[in-house]
Design a protein around this motif. Structure first.
Motif, PDB file in Angstrom:
ATOM      1  N   ASN A 243      36.446  44.578  45.019  1.00 35.83           N
ATOM      2  CA  ASN A 243      37.253  43.884  43.991  1.00 35.83           C
ATOM      3  C   ASN A 243      38.449  45.014  43.495  1.00 35.83           C
ATOM      4  N   VAL A 244      38.043  46.070  43.074  1.00 33.26           N
ATOM      5  CA  VAL A 244      39.106  47.069  42.745  1.00 33.26           C
ATOM      6  C   VAL A 244      40.106  47.545  43.944  1.00 33.26           C
TER       7      VAL A 244
ATOM      8  N   LEU B 182      27.271  46.368  43.347  1.00 36.23           N
ATOM      9  CA  LEU B 182      28.395  47.369  43.452  1.00 36.23           C
ATOM     10  C   LEU B 182      29.448  47.319  44.440  1.00 36.23           C
TER      11      LEU B 182
ATOM     12  N   LEU C  80      48.439  44.436  44.314  1.00 38.96           N
ATOM     13  CA  LEU C  80      49.600  45.167  43.396  1.00 38.96           C
ATOM     14  C   LEU C  80      50.483  45.573  44.200  1.00 38.96           C
TER      15      LEU C  80
ATOM     16  N   LEU D  48      35.096  54.370  38.415  1.00 38.37           N
ATOM     17  CA  LEU D  48      35.182  53.123  38.802  1.00 38.37           C
ATOM     18  C   LEU D  48      35.666  52.310  37.722  1.00 38.37           C
TER      19      LEU D  48
ATOM     20  N   LEU E 124      43.878  49.127  36.406  1.00 35.68           N
ATOM     21  CA  LEU E 124      44.529  48.195  37.176  1.00 35.68           C
ATOM     22  C   LEU E 124      44.816  47.046  36.253  1.00 35.68           C
TER      23      LEU E 124
ATOM     24  N   GLU F 252      48.122  45.221  35.956  1.00 42.24           N
ATOM     25  CA  GLU F 252      48.518  43.851  36.365  1.00 42.24           C
ATOM     26  C   GLU F 252      48.986  42.854  35.321  1.00 42.24           C
TER      27      GLU F 252
ATOM     28  N   TRP G  56      32.125  45.031  43.530  1.00 43.50           N
ATOM     29  CA  TRP G  56      33.086  45.653  42.420  1.00 43.50           C
ATOM     30  C   TRP G  56      34.007  46.538  42.928  1.00 43.50           C
ATOM     31  N   ILE G  57      33.545  47.411  43.932  1.00 38.60           N
ATOM     32  CA  ILE G  57      34.397  48.390  44.534  1.00 38.60           C
ATOM     33  C   ILE G  57      35.385  47.426  45.487  1.00 38.60           C
TER      34      ILE G  57
ATOM     35  N   ARG H 154      42.512  44.407  44.521  1.00 34.75           N
ATOM     36  CA  ARG H 154      43.519  44.100  43.382  1.00 34.75           C
ATOM     37  C   ARG H 154      44.595  45.391  43.581  1.00 34.75           C
ATOM     38  N   THR H 155      44.118  46.780  43.873  1.00 29.22           N
ATOM     39  CA  THR H 155      45.029  47.650  44.202  1.00 29.22           C
ATOM     40  C   THR H 155      46.049  47.499  45.110  1.00 29.22           C
TER      41      THR H 155
ATOM     42  N   ASP I 197      39.497  50.257  37.210  1.00 21.72           N
ATOM     43  CA  ASP I 197      39.432  49.033  36.700  1.00 21.72           C
ATOM     44  C   ASP I 197      40.295  48.568  35.445  1.00 21.72           C
TER      45      ASP I 197
ATOM     46  N   MET J 260      36.918  42.480  36.899  1.00 22.51           N
ATOM     47  CA  MET J 260      35.410  42.255  36.777  1.00 22.51           C
ATOM     48  C   MET J 260      35.149  42.455  35.300  1.00 22.51           C
ATOM     49  N   ASN J 261      34.357  41.356  34.705  1.00 20.92           N
ATOM     50  CA  ASN J 261      34.098  41.371  33.333  1.00 20.92           C
ATOM     51  C   ASN J 261      33.053  42.669  32.826  1.00 20.92           C
TER      52      ASN J 261
END
Lengths: 44, 222
Positions: free
Chosen positions: B204-205, B198, B212, A28, A35, A39, B201-202, B208-209, A32, B1-2
């Motif tokens: 968010n990924v 969790l 894009l 994961l 990505l 971006e 986060w998943i 974003r994919t 990230d 995510m930071n």
């Protein structure tokens, strides 16, 4: 060690679960980071 | 995510796994150590409901704003929800093998989650069947809203109105009071919290994919 795990099988379950979780986390995290790179390229 | 968020997720899920396996639990008649499934199985179901709810909210936003980004968010939430529904089904099925003797018994809970999987499976079939982006977004948004109407029925109502072997009073008893050992309850609540982190986060990924992909498609078209 093997004797200990034979008598305490829950610890063996824990080790397997932690290895699987580490794999999921690293995968994961890699997606990230890739990505983020894509971006940034897209914004340029 | 930071990175701080990722570290919190890493540490909290690791703690949940340690709590799930090695922290002693009180003896529960008929369940024993198999009661530990509650730390993983219930959060999976909770995340499935949460993501289908988010999918419905993003679908409503798409219909209001006609913004394709909202549509890909709805799709991503439904995908993650579908994944967690499968995980809830698999964990429940494994538990059923050891507690009821077979992987699948057509218990009301099993039947309702199976129907839910079919409903959301049809959502992805619908999306893949339409090529035009706007039409796909419009129809699938309407479908996602109608599909979510069935979720509370299949998750919360149907298993309670039909007799079931599924343990019903492990968390809350018939009077609505919390009926769980304090140690188990704290691990359970922490597990819900950690898996929710969790999930975001998943999600968010995944979002974003898809965003894009969408921006590349619109660039190629223009």
């Amino acid at each position: 060690m093997i004797d200990f795990l034979e008598q305490n099988s829950m610890y063996l379950v824990l080790i397997i679960a932690l290895v699987i979780w580490a794999g999921i986390f690293l995968y994961l995290n890699k997606i990230d980071r890739n990505l983020k790179k894509l971006e940034r390229e897209e914004q340029k | 995510m930071n990175n701080a968020y990722k570290i919190i997720v890493l540490v909290s899920i690791t703690l949940v796994l340690i709590g799930t396996t090695v922290v002693p639990i009180p003896f529960i008649p008929g369940l024993g150590d198999k009661a530990r499934i509650i730390y993983l199985h219930v959060p999976m179901s909770w995340i499935a409901v949460l993501s289908f709810l988010l999918s419905m909210i993003y679908s409503v936003q798409y219909l209001r704003k006609k913004d394709l980004v909202q549509d890909v968010k709805a799709q991503s939430a439904a995908e993650v929800g579908f994944l967690f529904t499968i995980l809830a089904t698999v964990t429940g099925s494994l538990w059923a093998k050891f507690n009821w003797g077979s992987f699948w018994n057509w218990d009301p809970r099993e039947t309702s989650i199976f129907i839910l999987l079919l409903i959301y499976g049809a959502y992805f079939s619908l999306r893949s069947a339409i090529e035009n982006h706007d039409q796909k977004a419009k129809l699938s948004s309407v479908y996602a809203i109608i599909a979510f109407v069935t979720v509370p029925f299949f998750i919360f109502i149907m298993p309670r109105i039909v007799d079931s072997l599924h343990p019903a009073d492990t968390i809350v008893d018939n009077q609505g009071k919390i009926n769980m050992n304090p140690v188990m309850l704290s691990i359970f609540l922490f597990s819900l919290f950690s898996f929710t982190l969790l999930f975001f986060w998943i999600l968010n990924v995944r979002m974003r994919t898809e965003k894009l992909k969408l921006s590349r498609i619109s660039k190629n078209n223009s």
